[in-house]
Scaffold this active site. Structure first.
Site, PDB file in Angstrom:
ATOM      1  N   ASP A   1       5.295   9.824 -28.257  1.00 37.11           N
ATOM      2  CA  ASP A   1       4.376  10.312 -27.227  1.00 37.11           C
ATOM      3  C   ASP A   1       4.572   9.603 -25.891  1.00 37.11           C
ATOM      4  O   ASP A   1       4.087  10.074 -24.868  1.00 37.11           O
ATOM      5  CB  ASP A   1       2.920  10.103 -27.665  1.00 37.11           C
ATOM      6  CG  ASP A   1       2.606  10.816 -28.961  1.00 37.11           C
ATOM      7  OD1 ASP A   1       3.124  11.924 -29.150  1.00 37.11           O
ATOM      8  OD2 ASP A   1       1.875  10.254 -29.790  1.00 37.11           O
TER       9      ASP A   1
ATOM     10  N   CYS B   1       3.543   1.915   2.670  1.00 35.67           N
ATOM     11  CA  CYS B   1       4.850   1.248   2.558  1.00 35.67           C
ATOM     12  C   CYS B   1       5.865   2.196   1.931  1.00 35.67           C
ATOM     13  O   CYS B   1       7.033   2.239   2.330  1.00 35.67           O
ATOM     14  CB  CYS B   1       4.753  -0.014   1.699  1.00 35.67           C
ATOM     15  SG  CYS B   1       3.526  -1.200   2.254  1.00 35.67           S
TER      16      CYS B   1
ATOM     17  N   ASP C   1      -1.126  14.884 -29.226  1.00 36.24           N
ATOM     18  CA  ASP C   1      -0.287  14.725 -30.398  1.00 36.24           C
ATOM     19  C   ASP C   1      -1.215  14.973 -31.597  1.00 36.24           C
ATOM     20  O   ASP C   1      -2.431  14.912 -31.468  1.00 36.24           O
ATOM     21  CB  ASP C   1       0.291  13.314 -30.443  1.00 36.24           C
ATOM     22  CG  ASP C   1       1.093  13.060 -31.699  1.00 36.24           C
ATOM     23  OD1 ASP C   1       1.957  13.891 -32.014  1.00 36.24           O
ATOM     24  OD2 ASP C   1       0.844  12.052 -32.372  1.00 36.24           O
TER      25      ASP C   1
ATOM     26  N   ASP D   1      -0.568   8.632 -29.758  1.00 34.50           N
ATOM     27  CA  ASP D   1      -0.559   7.243 -30.244  1.00 34.50           C
ATOM     28  C   ASP D   1       0.792   6.821 -30.800  1.00 34.50           C
ATOM     29  O   ASP D   1       0.939   5.704 -31.253  1.00 34.50           O
ATOM     30  CB  ASP D   1      -1.634   7.044 -31.332  1.00 34.50           C
ATOM     31  CG  ASP D   1      -1.183   7.553 -32.687  1.00 34.50           C
ATOM     32  OD1 ASP D   1      -0.409   8.524 -32.730  1.00 34.50           O
ATOM     33  OD2 ASP D   1      -1.593   6.961 -33.705  1.00 34.50           O
TER      34      ASP D   1
ATOM     35  N   CYS E   1       0.850  -1.188   0.000  1.00 36.50           N
ATOM     36  CA  CYS E   1       0.000   0.000   0.000  1.00 36.50           C
ATOM     37  C   CYS E   1       0.887   1.239   0.000  1.00 36.50           C
ATOM     38  O   CYS E   1       2.106   1.143   0.141  1.00 36.50           O
ATOM     39  CB  CYS E   1      -0.959   0.017   1.196  1.00 36.50           C
ATOM     40  SG  CYS E   1      -0.132   0.109   2.792  1.00 36.50           S
TER      41      CYS E   1
END
Length: 749
Positions: free
Chosen positions: A648, A18, A445, A644, A15
């Site tokens: 990027d 930690c 983009d 995409d 978690c």
């Protein structure tokens, strides 16, 4: 000072607390300058002075904090460090610094897959054992069924719930640092021990073995979902590395080459690159010319013509000619390796979001323990009945069992992400749900995001008295003989107009310029304006039109015979039909839109004006995209990045929320927090609305779970409940959380 860095694998964090414990304890060590722990990737990057502290001492400190750590070397292999090994020498520390070799990514991927499989097996066992206990409780009667259920429940706790005890009890007992695992371990142990006491030492039939085993299984199922989601961190880098060529053809003499592994290429080597092959490393063309597809690195959709003296980028794809390059940058110096490094840095710099449950559980568990002890003490003082006091204290622990808390977040995420999948939206990381609907700036983009990612004919005009269809037929006949992507756009356009080709002969392709051929005894030319000028001289009034199209960001192809220009094509990457509407909806939500592209300024501004984007950054590198996002974040903006392409991926990782178009490359998809499967920008708006609905659902679940405990615990402490009623109330709280989460199935855009 002599600064060194090392990357550590810390697989047993459970978690966000930690992260705080490790960073706090290691950060206080003399000689440690900085440590960043990433819960999502189970890794830590530590910078230290080896003259003051060794890497082994750092690992030992992490061990004292309650976790295990190993150093990842150049090959992604682990170096174990035990107490008897002495200090690690400085040379080894150098090698401990993570590099970007395939071994590293494969190691991390294998480790993550193994963790997911392990948790799934534990969930499976817990489910089978829980069904068996339910059968014994309600349907089947056998001799000593209480003992059998006790043994079955014990096996679930020791196998399925083992990590709850290993990670929850020692920090609690020895360091006073309770976490979510502490809460789980105390809850299921209370139910199990109370039930075991009744079965073994009393005639009471009150037992809660079913509850203990189902709780452990449910919460482990949530951990399985979390571990599965974490897999994307290393997969992004693995996908990047897979882009690079594996073999290079090194020139070894006149008309002679030798194939060598890519890691043996050295700067200065001359390498032969055949048609259709990947460029092995960054370099410069020394022989030949060709057309290169650089879209996977630069984001530029239209292939680039290259000749002697031009730079080439590793992992880009050569066209249909043979070229020879001289290697300039190899290994870690290539652009691809630098992009890998940017992705890793962006991932490491993302602080994990401190989850509400983890934060509150640190105080909640102390409150429950204190209330249980007070309940036992007060009731013993009041009644003198030790069994009664213990029963009421156990009732408090049972009703405080965190089943509803454990389910509150994962069940909403499961239902919300399932609904998202139906809508073509993949919400990969739970953290993104907390921010995507709060986004104030959306960066795009251009290529493949706003636009379709491939060139299309936007304009065609015939400039003489020739029949328009005849000019188009001549163009079709020539371009059918070419493999250039621009030629394909002309062919597709002509065929969409039902044009038929003519018989063509004496075809000659002029690389990087155009193509010529003979039809019905006349020679025709099609290509760039400069190519046509070299054939017939001045283009006349057509030149002005060409200049106007260039200003709009279009690539112009001209067709002519020896005497006159017959027509021209304006070619440009086409805008997706939904882009303009999507950006209008984003503006309606108050989101500022920014285009960041590697493409030319004129092209970028023309597209931005067409769809209504607020701000344009053109001709930017992957590094500049990351810097711009950091700049926006530092000014208080919550930034999402939509893209995409390979270029990027660092920006997707740096952004508060990375949104990858599913029609793009695998790496962009892996780097994104959200993936739009259909590549439709409208889905980004839908993702924001789904995020809003899911987070609202999670908050409702957590609210009711805490209200349940806030009311239930005092009632139990007053002795107004018995463990059976408490278990029923606990089960009811879990059911209410699940039913509330299922309402997300009715989500509509």
């Amino acid at each position: 000072m002599n600064h060194r860095s090392a990357t550590l694998s810390i697989p047993d964090m459970n978690c966000a607390s930690c992260v705080n414990h490790i960073e706090g304890d290691v950060g206080k060590m003399k000689g440690v300058h900085h440590i960043t722990v990433n819960f999502a990737s189970n890794k830590a990057e530590v910078m230290f002075d080896p003259e003051q502290v060794s890497i082994e001492e750092i690992i030992q400190q992490i061990k004292k904090t309650g976790y295990t750590a190993t150093v990842l070397d150049d090959n992604g292999e682990r170096h174990e460090h035990g107490g008897n090994h002495g200090h690690m020498n400085h040379d080894t520390v150098d090698h401990a610094t993570v590099t970007h070799g395939e071994g590293h990514s494969e190691h991390v991927a294998a480790e993550g897959a193994q963790e997911v499989r392990s948790k799934l097996i534990k969930v499976g066992y817990g489910a089978v054992a829980s069904v068996a206990i339910i059968g014994l409780s309600f349907m089947v009667e056998i001799p000593n069924e209480g003992t059998v259920m006790m043994l079955l429940a014990l096996s679930v706790l020791l196998y399925t719930g083992r990590e709850f005890y290993l990670r929850g009890i020692p920090p609690f007992l020895f360091k006073g640092r309770p976490n979510m695992d502490t809460l789980v371990a105390l809850g299921v142990s209370a139910a199990f021990l109370y039930s075991s006491y009744n079965v073994l030492f009393t005639r009471s039939h009150e037992e809660y073995f079913m509850d203990a085993s189902i709780i452990a299984t449910f919460i482990m199922f949530g951990r399985y979902l979390e571990a599965k989601a974490k897999g994307g961190a290393s997969a992004a880098i693995r996908k990047l590395l897979e882009l690079s060529a594996k073999v290079a053809h090194r020139v070894a003499g006149e008309n002679k080459t030798e194939d060598i592994p890519i890691d043996q290429v050295r700067a200065g080597d001359q390498l032969l690159v055949k048609p259709g092959e990947k460029i092995p490393v960054d370099g410069v063309i020394v022989k030949g010319m060709g057309t290169l597809d650089e879209s996977m690195v630069t984001g530029e959709s239209i292939p680039v013509d290259k000749s002697e003296g031009d730079k080439v980028i590793g992992a880009t794809i050569n066209g249909n000619t043979v070229i020879t390059i001289k290697a300039e940058k190899v290994g870690k110096e290539t652009m691809l390796a630098q992009i890998v490094k940017l992705v890793e840095q962006a991932q490491m710099s993302k602080a994990p979001i401190q989850k509400l449950v983890d934060l509150l559980s640190q105080y909640f568990v102390w409150a429950v323990i204190i209330i249980a002890l007070l309940t036992a003490g007060v009731w013993y003082w009041y009644s003198g009945d030790s069994s009664r006091a213990i029963m009421y204290a156990v009732t408090v622990l049972i009703i405080a069992c965190p089943c509803a808390l454990g389910l509150a977040t994962p069940i909403s995420i499961v239902v919300g992400s399932g609904k998202g999948a139906e809508l073509g939206i993949l919400l990969k990381r739970a953290e993104s749900l907390e921010k995507i609907h709060q986004v104030t700036v959306l960066a795009f983009d251009k290529t493949g995001t706003i636009t379709k990612g491939h060139p299309e004919v936007q304009v065609f005009e015939a400039t003489t008295n020739e029949d328009r269809d005849k000019v188009l037929a001549i163009a079709l006949s020539l371009e059918e003989q070419s493999e250039h992507p621009l030629a394909k756009s002309v062919v597709d356009y002509a065929r969409s107009k039902n044009i038929q080709g003519l018989t063509v002969s004496e075809v000659e392709a002029v690389t990087g310029k155009g193509i010529t051929g003979v039809m019905a005894g006349a020679r025709y030319y099609l290509g760039s304006a400069s190519y046509i000028r070299s054939v017939k001289g001045d283009l006349g009034p057509v030149q002005k039109i060409i200049d106007e199209l260039h200003q709009k960001g279009q690539t112009v192809l001209v067709i002519s015979d020896r005497q006159q220009v017959l027509g021209y094509f304006g070619v440009q990457d086409g805008v997706k039909e939904t882009s303009k509407k999507a950006i209008a909806l984003l503006h309606k939500r108050g989101v500022t839109t920014v285009m960041m592209t590697g493409d030319h300024e004129a092209v970028a501004r023309a597209i931005a004006k067409q769809v209504g984007i607020d701000e344009v950054m053109a001709e930017v590198s992957p590094e500049q995209k990351v810097e711009k996002i950091k700049e926006l974040q530092n000014s208080g903006k919550i930034v999402a990045m939509v893209g995409d392409g390979i270029n990027d991926s660092p920006a997707l990782a740096q952004a508060d929320v990375g949104i990858a178009m599913g029609t793009g490359t695998d790496i962009a998809i892996e780097s994104g927090d959200v993936v739009l499967v259909k590549g439709d920008l409208l889905k980004a708006v839908e993702a924001m609305e789904l995020s809003e609905a899911t987070l609202k659902n999670i908050k409702q679940n957590l609210f009711w779970a805490f209200i349940y405990n806030s009311v239930g615990i005092p009632v139990a402490a007053l002795g107004l409940l018995n463990p059976m009623v408490s278990a029923g109330a606990m089960a009811l709280s879990s059911i209410s959380v699940v039913l509330n989460a299922l309402r997300l199935r009715r989500f509509k855009v």
